[in-house]
Design an enzyme around this catalytic site. Structure first.
Site, PDB file in Angstrom:
ATOM      1  N   GLU A 175      65.148   7.535   0.991  1.00 35.94           N
ATOM      2  CA  GLU A 175      63.944   7.954   0.237  1.00 35.94           C
ATOM      3  C   GLU A 175      64.186   7.851  -1.262  1.00 35.94           C
ATOM      4  OE1 GLU A 175      62.654  11.756   1.815  1.00 35.94           O
ATOM      5  OE2 GLU A 175      61.835  10.773   3.591  1.00 35.94           O
ATOM      6  N   THR A 211      59.506   6.714   0.692  1.00 36.99           N
ATOM      7  CA  THR A 211      58.603   7.615   1.397  1.00 36.99           C
ATOM      8  C   THR A 211      57.268   7.670   0.695  1.00 36.99           C
ATOM      9  OG1 THR A 211      58.314   9.837   2.309  1.00 36.99           O
ATOM     10  CG2 THR A 211      59.372   9.693   0.169  1.00 36.99           C
ATOM     11  N   GLU A 241      61.427   7.375   9.438  1.00 34.51           N
ATOM     12  CA  GLU A 241      61.376   8.812   9.751  1.00 34.51           C
ATOM     13  C   GLU A 241      59.946   9.202  10.064  1.00 34.51           C
ATOM     14  OE1 GLU A 241      62.928  11.474   6.791  1.00 34.51           O
ATOM     15  OE2 GLU A 241      64.713  10.249   6.459  1.00 34.51           O
ATOM     16  N   ASP A 267      64.796  30.023  15.466  1.00 38.99           N
ATOM     17  CA  ASP A 267      66.192  30.351  15.170  1.00 38.99           C
ATOM     18  C   ASP A 267      66.381  31.370  14.054  1.00 38.99           C
ATOM     19  OD1 ASP A 267      65.580  28.822  12.953  1.00 38.99           O
ATOM     20  OD2 ASP A 267      67.407  27.609  13.042  1.00 38.99           O
TER      21      ASP A 267
HETATM   22 CA    CA Z   1      63.741  27.379  12.199  1.00 35.08          CA
END
Ligand code: CA
Length: 657
Positions: A201, A239, A298, A309
């Protein structure tokens, strides 16, 4: 076949190199291929619906970037098939139709004591192991050189530590040596390297070089180094397809500077980079203009907006129009990106980090979060560890943590393969299952008490058969709703097909800010005071840089900036008020300062803040502002920033909370 070809070429090159310089690639240690997945020969039954992509070739690159996988494995994360049987990640990817693996390479992602910066601690050694594993599963490898010791993207292209004191000529030698050595090691490990990406990028430069021609001089060396040790395609990577002028200028610079490349690659994230029409057109235009191959290096899309998480996610709101954050929405986004790339004559699509799942699924338990944090620090399985602070103090140093991508993985938070993992193999003949209703949009709205409002006229409905999906008109039952009273209201609604939905309406206290989101044409209430940096702030119309709508206050200048943006209003009623606004931006210097302020009755309250990156929106608030009816109050932002720092401010409110 190809693997042998590469070996043979590498040997030949080795002989040539023997004569000319000291570097001799060793013979590659070709691994035995232990698994070969095959593509379906007809439409399959599934839990999701996938339309086949017309004209897709069997060799179409169906890629997955799994750079974090070894760090995750070391952390103890496991992967499971759809039936819940533990299985090797690469086998699951192969069965889903993935035929290429992408891996990033950082020059030296470690501090002086050998602690990893995180993000997978992706160095050459890890890339070589991932590359070998890919070859065992019959997959080719794309090596993604960042030419930095940590993340490289348009907002940062930090010089590797070892190159910090080098001038351009020295860096040219260094990039050549590094590329040859690193790529040779990956080849020697037995990876079937099919493409090498020089820089990541690089819209705004590479390896600390911000002048495009100087960055291109490095690219030229890197491309030659790749040619010297392999027959892989050479890719350049940019990008943001909305920056068409910049991309076009880059194609010219690459040509002017003699950069020898094969593939012009881009990142395309549907929620950041505009609609799919733009993707197809930009890729087509780039292919025609350059005569090179084009590829999406991507992409990704969320299947949920939840976090798994305990570390916030990059995308938790603001999706692409028509693609809800559901399994079907994720599958549709992948399928449509591939379809557009095929239509534009492109060679493939890589999905970014489909396996960056939580180390442990976090649902509010303190001990699980502590275990996750320990793993991110110890094994680098989060996006950044605290050890990255010395190298990247302003971003990683402040916001280090876990996976910001777990809601965009192709596995659930416990590592089980999602149906959307199989989209890749279903691109050819499609997939279809029982017709079920999968999603009914429940819109959210915020208004101020007593203000006129219009509830959404339609909501998005999604079925497992996409041809039956779409927007349906909706009738809302506003019954006894009184929007002069602040509060949260759920308004029931029914679509033309009789489906039930809800509009979540928040009625907040009167907002004293006029033109609070900058969307109105009259902006005369906003006062700009420039002390230096010229007219460095204005109102910008660009939805990617707006928190809401398309307009926001914006600043940027070639020279150092010192400015105030403010508005003065009168409080109609007394009370304790809160000022709130959203800010994003980057490229700020160590001594730069930003503060929200409120002045009333000769007293001032401040809220210092900083800017941490593109679309990393921060909510700046000043609480406890006591206003009497009739008080004149001035509020806004004071900023002092170095040349080329940039940012936007949006969505202001000054109201009783
Ligand atoms: Ca996360």
């Amino acid at each position: 076949m190809c693997k042998r070809g590469i070996t043979f070429t590498a040997l030949l090159l080795g002989l040539c190199l023997l004569a000319s310089c000291s570097m001799t690639p060793k013979k590659a240690d070709i691994p035995e291929q232990i698994y070969q997945a095959s593509l379906p020969s007809q439409k399959e039954k599934a839990d999701i619906f996938v339309e086949p992509v017309e004209g897709i070739s069997e060799n179409f690159i169906r890629g997955a970037d799994v750079s974090s996988c070894l760090a995750l494995e070391e952390s103890g994360a496991l992967f499971y098939d759809a039936e819940g049987q533990q299985e090797d990640l690469f086998r699951l990817l192969a069965d889903g139709g993935i035929n290429w693996i992408r891996v990033r390479v950082w020059n030296d992602p470690y501090d002086a004591d050998g602690n990893g910066y995180g993000g997978g601690n992706c160095d050459t050694e890890k890339a070589a192991r991932i590359g070998r594993k890919a070859a065992e599963y019959g997959m080719k490898l794309l090596v993604d050189f960042h030419y930095s010791d940590f993340w490289a993207d348009p907002s940062k292209q930090m010089t590797p530590k070892a190159w910090a004191k080098m001038d351009l000529e020295e860096k040219k030698k260094a990039i050549r040596v590094f590329t040859e050595k690193s790529l040779s090691e990956i080849l020697e490990a037995g990876a079937d390297v099919g493409m090498v990406q020089i820089g990541n990028e690089i819209n705004n430069g590479m390896a600390g070089e911000q002048v495009k021609k100087e960055a291109a001089a490095l690219l030229k060396e890197a491309a030659e180094a790749v040619r010297k040790v392999s027959d892989a395609r050479v890719a350049v990577h940019f990008t943001d397809i909305t920056e068409t002028d910049k991309l076009s200028r880059w194609t010219e610079i690459l040509q002017e500077c003699g950069v020898d490349y094969d593939v012009f690659g881009i990142s395309y994230y549907p929620y950041w980079h505009g609609g799919m029409d733009g993707l197809e057109k930009t890729l087509y235009d780039l292919r025609k203009k350059t005569g090179k191959e084009v590829c999406v290096l991507e992409t990704a899309y969320p299947w949920t907006l939840e976090d798994g998480d305990g570390s916030g996610n990059s995308v938790s709101a603001k999706l692409a129009d028509g693609y809800p954050a559901t399994l079907q929405g994720q599958a549709d986004a992948i399928r449509d990106v591939c379809d557009r790339v095929v239509r534009a004559g492109g060679i493939g699509v890589f999905y970014w980090e489909p396996a960056w799942i939580p180390v442990h699924h976090y649902q509010g338990e303190a001990d699980i979060l502590a275990e996750n944090q320990k793993a991110w620090e110890t094994y680098g399985s989060g996006w950044a560890s605290s050890y990255a602070a010395a190298y990247d103090p302003d971003d990683a140093g402040r916001y280090y943590g876990g996976s910001s991508w777990d809601n965009q993985a192709l596995f659930d938070f416990d590592g089980k393969a999602l149906p959307s993992l199989n989209v890749w193999k279903w691109l050819y003949h499609g997939a279809e299952g029982t017709l079920v209703l999968q999603y009914i949009e429940e819109p959210s709205m915020e208004i101020t008490a007593g203000a006129p409002y219009t509830l959404p006229e339609k909501v998005l409905i999604q079925y497992s058969d996409r041809t039956k999906s779409g927007y349906q008109a909706v009738t809302w039952d506003t019954g006894s709703l009184n929007t002069t009273i602040p509060g949260s209201y759920d308004i029931p609604g029914q679509t033309t097909e009789g489906l039930e939905t809800v509009c979540h309406l928040t009625v907040s206290n009167v907002n004293l800010v006029r033109n609070p989101s900058l969307e109105e044409d009259d902006s005369s209430m906003w006062k700009f005071d420039f002390r230096s940096g010229g007219t460095c702030a204005d109102i910008q119309d660009k939805s990617d840089d707006a928190y809401e709508g398309s307009r926001a206050l914006h600043f940027w200048s070639e020279s150092d900036m010192d400015f105030t943006i403010s508005q003065t209003v009168t409080a109609a009623e007394g009370g304790i008020y809160t000022l709130s606004f959203y800010a994003q931006g980057g490229d700020i210097g160590e001594d730069d300062s930003f503060e929200g302020f409120v002045e009333v009755n000769g007293e001032e309250k401040l809220a210092p803040f900083t800017l941490t990156g593109w679309q990393l929106w921060q909510n700046v608030r000043i609480n406890g502002i006591k206003l009497n009816a009739g008080d004149r109050v001035t509020f806004g932002i004071r900023a002092r920033a170095q040349a080329k720092a940039w940012g936007t401010f949006d969505c202001f409110s000054l109201s009783i909370r």
